[in-house]
Design a protein around this motif. Sequence first.
Motif, PDB file in Angstrom:
ATOM      1  N   ASP A 229       0.885  -0.734   0.319  1.00 41.89           N
ATOM      2  CA  ASP A 229       0.195  -0.183   0.261  1.00 41.89           C
ATOM      3  C   ASP A 229       0.870   1.590  -0.082  1.00 41.89           C
ATOM      4  O   ASP A 229       0.004   2.447  -0.661  1.00 41.89           O
ATOM      5  N   THR A 230       1.770   1.348   0.300  1.00 41.65           N
ATOM      6  CA  THR A 230       3.115   2.122   0.746  1.00 41.65           C
ATOM      7  C   THR A 230       4.237   2.497   0.152  1.00 41.65           C
ATOM      8  O   THR A 230       4.670   3.293  -0.446  1.00 41.65           O
ATOM      9  N   GLN A 231       5.033   1.525  -0.747  1.00 39.64           N
ATOM     10  CA  GLN A 231       6.561   1.512  -1.083  1.00 39.64           C
ATOM     11  C   GLN A 231       5.845   0.845  -2.001  1.00 39.64           C
ATOM     12  O   GLN A 231       7.114   1.135  -3.030  1.00 39.64           O
ATOM     13  N   MET A 232       5.916  -0.709  -2.391  1.00 40.63           N
ATOM     14  CA  MET A 232       6.123  -1.320  -3.707  1.00 40.63           C
ATOM     15  C   MET A 232       4.736  -1.824  -3.784  1.00 40.63           C
ATOM     16  O   MET A 232       4.343  -2.898  -3.899  1.00 40.63           O
ATOM     17  N   PRO A 233       3.657  -0.538  -4.473  1.00 37.58           N
ATOM     18  CA  PRO A 233       2.190  -1.444  -4.880  1.00 37.58           C
ATOM     19  C   PRO A 233       2.492  -2.112  -6.027  1.00 37.58           C
ATOM     20  O   PRO A 233       3.591  -2.746  -6.893  1.00 37.58           O
TER      21      PRO A 233
ATOM     22  N   ILE B 292       9.729  -4.797 -12.884  1.00 37.03           N
ATOM     23  CA  ILE B 292       8.491  -5.723 -12.344  1.00 37.03           C
ATOM     24  C   ILE B 292       8.594  -6.868 -11.851  1.00 37.03           C
ATOM     25  O   ILE B 292       9.291  -7.380 -12.183  1.00 37.03           O
ATOM     26  N   THR B 293       7.955  -7.564 -10.999  1.00 44.10           N
ATOM     27  CA  THR B 293       8.410  -9.207 -10.778  1.00 44.10           C
ATOM     28  C   THR B 293       6.963  -9.715 -10.913  1.00 44.10           C
ATOM     29  O   THR B 293       5.655  -9.311 -10.728  1.00 44.10           O
ATOM     30  N   ALA B 294       7.536 -10.722 -11.805  1.00 48.38           N
ATOM     31  CA  ALA B 294       5.579 -11.578 -13.064  1.00 48.38           C
ATOM     32  C   ALA B 294       5.458 -12.721 -12.136  1.00 48.38           C
ATOM     33  O   ALA B 294       7.037 -13.014 -11.864  1.00 48.38           O
ATOM     34  N   PRO B 295       4.158 -12.768 -11.822  1.00 50.29           N
ATOM     35  CA  PRO B 295       4.370 -14.213 -10.917  1.00 50.29           C
ATOM     36  C   PRO B 295       4.530 -15.123 -11.418  1.00 50.29           C
ATOM     37  O   PRO B 295       4.234 -15.182 -12.874  1.00 50.29           O
TER      38      PRO B 295
ATOM     39  N   ALA C  10      16.295  -1.138  -7.025  1.00 55.38           N
ATOM     40  CA  ALA C  10      14.864  -0.928  -7.560  1.00 55.38           C
ATOM     41  C   ALA C  10      14.955   0.845  -7.311  1.00 55.38           C
ATOM     42  O   ALA C  10      14.894   1.188  -6.651  1.00 55.38           O
ATOM     43  N   ASP C  11      14.310   1.888  -8.623  1.00 50.19           N
ATOM     44  CA  ASP C  11      14.025   3.286  -7.687  1.00 50.19           C
ATOM     45  C   ASP C  11      12.727   2.545  -7.590  1.00 50.19           C
ATOM     46  O   ASP C  11      11.637   3.874  -6.326  1.00 50.19           O
ATOM     47  N   VAL C  12      11.833   2.516  -8.551  1.00 49.12           N
ATOM     48  CA  VAL C  12      10.738   1.615  -8.534  1.00 49.12           C
ATOM     49  C   VAL C  12       9.984   0.382  -8.784  1.00 49.12           C
ATOM     50  O   VAL C  12      10.698  -0.320  -9.861  1.00 49.12           O
ATOM     51  N   ALA C  13       9.300   0.123  -7.460  1.00 49.08           N
ATOM     52  CA  ALA C  13       9.176  -1.837  -7.762  1.00 49.08           C
ATOM     53  C   ALA C  13       8.342  -1.750  -7.695  1.00 49.08           C
ATOM     54  O   ALA C  13       7.576  -1.893  -6.638  1.00 49.08           O
ATOM     55  N   ASN C  14       7.375  -2.450  -8.635  1.00 52.30           N
ATOM     56  CA  ASN C  14       6.396  -2.763  -8.816  1.00 52.30           C
ATOM     57  C   ASN C  14       6.307  -4.218  -8.587  1.00 52.30           C
ATOM     58  O   ASN C  14       6.536  -5.123  -9.525  1.00 52.30           O
TER      59      ASN C  14
END
Length: 428
Positions: A155-159, A186-189, A276-280
């Motif tokens: 919810d706050t850091q790595m949506p 982006i981590t893919a499941p 990562a600078d942005v981690a999804n």
Amino acid sequence: MTHYSRREFLRKTGGIALLSAWGLPLGATTSTKTKGRVIVIGGGYGGAITAKYIRLADPGIQVTLIERDKHFISCPLSNEILSGEPDIESLTFGYDGLRQHGVQVIHAEARTIDPVKKTVITADQKILPYDKLVVSPGVDFQWDAIENYTPEVADTQMPHAWQAGPQTLLLRQQLVNMADGGLVCITAPPNPFRCPPGPYERAAQIAHYLRRHKPKSKVLILDSKYAFSKKALFTHGWQVHYGDMIEWVPGAEDGRIEEIDPENGVLIGDVDEFKADVANVIPPQKAGAIAFTAGLTDESGWCPINQRTFESSLHQNIYVIGDACIAGEMPKSGYAANSQGKVCAAAIVAELNGMDSPEPSYVNTCYSIIAPGHGISVADVYRFEENQITSVPGAGGLSSLGASKRDQELEVGYAYGWLKNITSDMFG
Ligand code: FAD
């Protein structure tokens, strides 16, 4: 909003053929006497359509939809929010249309199901009786699969942004705040999961934004798998539009992430770490929580069903549709949930009218937009064969790798048209 007369609607959707196939004289279905009470849990792609189509086919059946949110936000086309194209309002829908079809809509959380007493109990302790119950709660996440990845971190850091809404907007804001030259991971499941082409379309939409605003940046897809849906079409499209900006790291090359360090933005695999600078982070998935509390899941974490009617293999008179169920060769998609909802509605209406369920057929198409003017798709038709849903050979297909610019543009138009049609079907 378009309003059809009931007869016109049934003609457009093939419903007249369906009703007469069950031997139901149309006039007989307009009785106001209650033939049964159906509760539907979840007003998303599967549940909304089931509630509406039961009412359309037989107004003598009382239908109650229990949905926790006042508005539904569509995941389909939500990846485009990340590139800054549509706003979230254009993907947000209310439930008044369903009320006009006579569906009673209750906004509440369904907490437990008693399959013996045939009741649903809501979080505010209402006890609602049913004759038939449809459960379409979508997915939940395996929170113990990636160390340190919790609902709070999401919810706050790595949506994950795998349920469209506030996390989609958070991810968008993180991209806007990122400096040029940043790394987006982006981590893919692993399979099975909601929307097989989704992470790869997301990479393209993020790259579309970065190419225009932060061209020195990079998108890394850290994948648990060794292959993915529409792979050749995606990799070709990424190369054409974004050069080397998108890189895919398969499971075999340490793409599988097992742990995260949210404070430092680090994703940790077996061998490598990625800063990562942005981690999804899109975690492994399972059926929505209510399916577990109701005892509808098996050891796979999904719900086994009779794939002809969608009735649970574990509890009679409870039907599970959409992402939560095990539906043979069908993927977990909004279009699949819609198609399953219609088959399930037909089976329930037939049964409450003392008839056999009709022979089902199912359909799915998934569009992905790689760049403005470049869409791709996969389509399939399915039938019930040897106790499971199987793809009909030669009935579907993939976009061609050598598609013309005109065809690529048309596919983008079809994607927008698809969303408009399916959401009017659900909420109109
Ligand atoms: P949902 O649509 O998620 O509906 C579940 C509903 O149940 C929700 O409204 C939830 O609030 C409610 N609910 C859950 N539990 C309870 C409870 N206990 N009580 C009350 N209410 C409850 N599919 C496509 O076909 N085409 C696409 O282009 C596409 N793009 C996608 C892109 C992304 C980024 C993602 C993440 C998904 C995409 N999908 C797409 C997949 C699609 O969103 C899902 O497959 C579809 O939503 C599944 O429908 P469902 O009814 O199972 O679940």
